[in-house]
Design a protein around this motif. Structure first.
Motif, PDB file in Angstrom:
ATOM      1  N   GLU A  39       4.535  11.719  -5.336  1.00  0.00           N
ATOM      2  CA  GLU A  39       4.973  11.585  -6.731  1.00  0.00           C
ATOM      3  C   GLU A  39       4.754  10.164  -7.229  1.00  0.00           C
ATOM      4  O   GLU A  39       4.329   9.953  -8.367  1.00  0.00           O
ATOM      5  CB  GLU A  39       6.455  11.945  -6.844  1.00  0.00           C
ATOM      6  CG  GLU A  39       6.782  13.382  -6.522  1.00  0.00           C
ATOM      7  CD  GLU A  39       8.279  13.626  -6.520  1.00  0.00           C
ATOM      8  OE1 GLU A  39       8.773  14.157  -7.520  1.00  0.00           O
ATOM      9  OE2 GLU A  39       8.943  13.264  -5.536  1.00  0.00           O
ATOM     10  N   ARG A  40       5.033   9.190  -6.376  1.00  0.00           N
ATOM     11  CA  ARG A  40       4.856   7.779  -6.758  1.00  0.00           C
ATOM     12  C   ARG A  40       3.383   7.466  -7.003  1.00  0.00           C
ATOM     13  O   ARG A  40       3.022   6.789  -7.981  1.00  0.00           O
ATOM     14  CB  ARG A  40       5.429   6.890  -5.657  1.00  0.00           C
ATOM     15  CG  ARG A  40       5.705   5.466  -6.088  1.00  0.00           C
ATOM     16  CD  ARG A  40       6.564   4.740  -5.071  1.00  0.00           C
ATOM     17  NE  ARG A  40       5.999   4.755  -3.734  1.00  0.00           N
ATOM     18  CZ  ARG A  40       6.575   5.380  -2.695  1.00  0.00           C
ATOM     19  NH1 ARG A  40       7.706   6.033  -2.860  1.00  0.00           N
ATOM     20  NH2 ARG A  40       6.017   5.348  -1.510  1.00  0.00           N
ATOM     21  N   MET A  41       2.520   7.988  -6.156  1.00  0.00           N
ATOM     22  CA  MET A  41       1.078   7.757  -6.326  1.00  0.00           C
ATOM     23  C   MET A  41       0.586   8.370  -7.626  1.00  0.00           C
ATOM     24  O   MET A  41      -0.235   7.779  -8.344  1.00  0.00           O
ATOM     25  CB  MET A  41       0.317   8.330  -5.125  1.00  0.00           C
ATOM     26  CG  MET A  41       0.489   7.520  -3.850  1.00  0.00           C
ATOM     27  SD  MET A  41      -0.024   8.430  -2.348  1.00  0.00           S
ATOM     28  CE  MET A  41      -1.698   8.872  -2.767  1.00  0.00           C
ATOM     29  N   ILE A  79       1.040  -5.328  -7.631  1.00  0.00           N
ATOM     30  CA  ILE A  79       2.033  -5.008  -6.601  1.00  0.00           C
ATOM     31  C   ILE A  79       3.443  -5.180  -7.175  1.00  0.00           C
ATOM     32  O   ILE A  79       4.327  -4.347  -6.954  1.00  0.00           O
ATOM     33  CB  ILE A  79       1.842  -5.924  -5.368  1.00  0.00           C
ATOM     34  CG1 ILE A  79       0.511  -5.626  -4.669  1.00  0.00           C
ATOM     35  CG2 ILE A  79       3.012  -5.760  -4.399  1.00  0.00           C
ATOM     36  CD1 ILE A  79       0.455  -4.324  -3.938  1.00  0.00           C
ATOM     37  N   GLU A  80       3.626  -6.252  -7.954  1.00  0.00           N
ATOM     38  CA  GLU A  80       4.937  -6.523  -8.548  1.00  0.00           C
ATOM     39  C   GLU A  80       5.341  -5.406  -9.520  1.00  0.00           C
ATOM     40  O   GLU A  80       6.514  -5.015  -9.580  1.00  0.00           O
ATOM     41  CB  GLU A  80       4.932  -7.875  -9.280  1.00  0.00           C
ATOM     42  CG  GLU A  80       4.901  -9.108  -8.368  1.00  0.00           C
ATOM     43  CD  GLU A  80       3.530  -9.322  -7.723  1.00  0.00           C
ATOM     44  OE1 GLU A  80       2.527  -8.750  -8.238  1.00  0.00           O
ATOM     45  OE2 GLU A  80       3.467 -10.041  -6.711  1.00  0.00           O
ATOM     46  N   ASP A  81       4.372  -4.906 -10.274  1.00  0.00           N
ATOM     47  CA  ASP A  81       4.662  -3.797 -11.186  1.00  0.00           C
ATOM     48  C   ASP A  81       5.180  -2.586 -10.421  1.00  0.00           C
ATOM     49  O   ASP A  81       6.155  -1.945 -10.827  1.00  0.00           O
ATOM     50  CB  ASP A  81       3.395  -3.390 -11.959  1.00  0.00           C
ATOM     51  CG  ASP A  81       2.969  -4.421 -12.987  1.00  0.00           C
ATOM     52  OD1 ASP A  81       3.838  -5.157 -13.490  1.00  0.00           O
ATOM     53  OD2 ASP A  81       1.763  -4.487 -13.276  1.00  0.00           O
ATOM     54  N   ILE A  82       4.497  -2.256  -9.316  1.00  0.00           N
ATOM     55  CA  ILE A  82       4.894  -1.081  -8.521  1.00  0.00           C
ATOM     56  C   ILE A  82       6.295  -1.269  -7.948  1.00  0.00           C
ATOM     57  O   ILE A  82       7.130  -0.354  -8.007  1.00  0.00           O
ATOM     58  CB  ILE A  82       3.869  -0.829  -7.395  1.00  0.00           C
ATOM     59  CG1 ILE A  82       2.496  -0.509  -7.994  1.00  0.00           C
ATOM     60  CG2 ILE A  82       4.337   0.307  -6.490  1.00  0.00           C
ATOM     61  CD1 ILE A  82       1.382  -0.444  -6.973  1.00  0.00           C
ATOM     62  N   THR A  88       5.531  -1.100   0.952  1.00  0.00           N
ATOM     63  CA  THR A  88       5.394   0.284   0.478  1.00  0.00           C
ATOM     64  C   THR A  88       4.370   0.361  -0.650  1.00  0.00           C
ATOM     65  O   THR A  88       3.536   1.279  -0.693  1.00  0.00           O
ATOM     66  CB  THR A  88       6.754   0.825  -0.004  1.00  0.00           C
ATOM     67  OG1 THR A  88       7.661   0.848   1.100  1.00  0.00           O
ATOM     68  CG2 THR A  88       6.617   2.242  -0.563  1.00  0.00           C
ATOM     69  N   ALA A  89       4.424  -0.601  -1.560  1.00  0.00           N
ATOM     70  CA  ALA A  89       3.465  -0.624  -2.672  1.00  0.00           C
ATOM     71  C   ALA A  89       2.040  -0.744  -2.154  1.00  0.00           C
ATOM     72  O   ALA A  89       1.128  -0.059  -2.633  1.00  0.00           O
ATOM     73  CB  ALA A  89       3.791  -1.780  -3.621  1.00  0.00           C
TER      74      ALA A  89
END
Length: 263
Positions: A5-7, A22-25, A35-36
């Motif tokens: 779902e995250r992807m 990466i920070e946005d994720i 994890t990101a």
């Protein structure tokens, strides 16, 4: 939120913003940097993104080849069937309804359980599906036939539609992006536009793959939509913009999950 779902949400975000860090994720999904990174590695393995220093971009979009209607029917997903089932539950006895020619709207027609309705459509397939339901009256619009995609179009269709007023219109779309709803073909978009004008309630059926996608012809602004039925909720920014325009959003997957949690 599961990784899958995250992807999916990361790709939805990219379709609107073109890049993600990466920070946005980490901020959007409340996950660690490790994890990101794992999410981006997995997406890159599926060739869904291009990884960059500190984030990702979408790969350049190839020219979209539009399959004919029968080919698209073979690829109708479980998500579209869930959307169709949810949409079919909204039809009430005695209502007058317009159905357009999309495969997701056909999924609605196939799940139809309401008797004593009057249906107007420009789709050969929708008329054929509903013809097996004895208490549904069907008006198949006449016009020029688009053979590959099995709908009729032209001035005779839009002129005839202008004489009707219906309770609901169920509309599919090639894309939902900044500015509104998009169609691949102008003649198809013009018919959809007129269908929406003649309905008291406009219900758009679209799976998550349509989010952030703009095609050749914009046929409606978001303010023309009353309800969007989809499989997964769109990325927060797109969802907020839809809600700001008064669009109610129902996500089949999220409703099913809530029902399972209650049980």
């Amino acid at each position: 939120m599961y990784q899958e779902e995250r992807m999916r949400s990361i790709v939805d975000y990219l379709q609107i913003h073109q890049r993600i860090s990466i920070e946005d994720i980490c901020s959007l999904f409340q996950v660690s940097r490790d994890t990101a990174r794992r999410d981006l590695v997995k997406l890159e393995e599926h060739q869904a993104i291009i990884r960059t220093r500190g984030g990702a971009l979408l790969p350049a979009a190839p020219y979209e080849v539009i399959q004919n209607y029968n080919e698209r029917l073979l690829a109708v997903s479980e998500e579209k069937k869930r959307i169709g089932s949810l949409a079919a539950q909204l039809v009430r006895p005695g209502e007058r309804v317009i159905l357009d020619s999309s495969t997701t709207v056909q999924a609605c027609a196939e799940m139809w359980r309401t008797a004593d309705c009057y249906v107007i459509t420009n789709s050969i397939n929708q008329a054929d599906v509903l013809s097996s339901k004895p208490d549904v009256s069907i008006h198949l619009l006449g016009g020029q036939l688009q053979k590959e995609h099995r709908y009729v179009y032209g001035s005779s269709v839009t002129d005839t539609l202008s004489r009707y007023q219906v309770d609901k219109a169920f509309i599919g779309t090639g894309g939902i992006a900044d500015g509104g709803l998009f169609a691949v073909y102008e003649e198809e978009g013009r018919v959809k536009e007129r269908m929406m004008e003649q309905a008291s309630q406009v219900i758009v059926l679209a799976d998550h793959s349509k989010f952030g996608k703009s095609n050749y012809y914009r046929f409606a602004s978001w303010s023309r939509i009353d309800l969007l039925i989809t499989d997964y909720l769109p990325e927060p920014q797109l969802l907020e913009q839809l809600q700001q325009h008064g669009v109610e959003v129902l996500a089949a997957h999220d409703l099913e999950k809530k029902e399972q949690d209650i049980e």
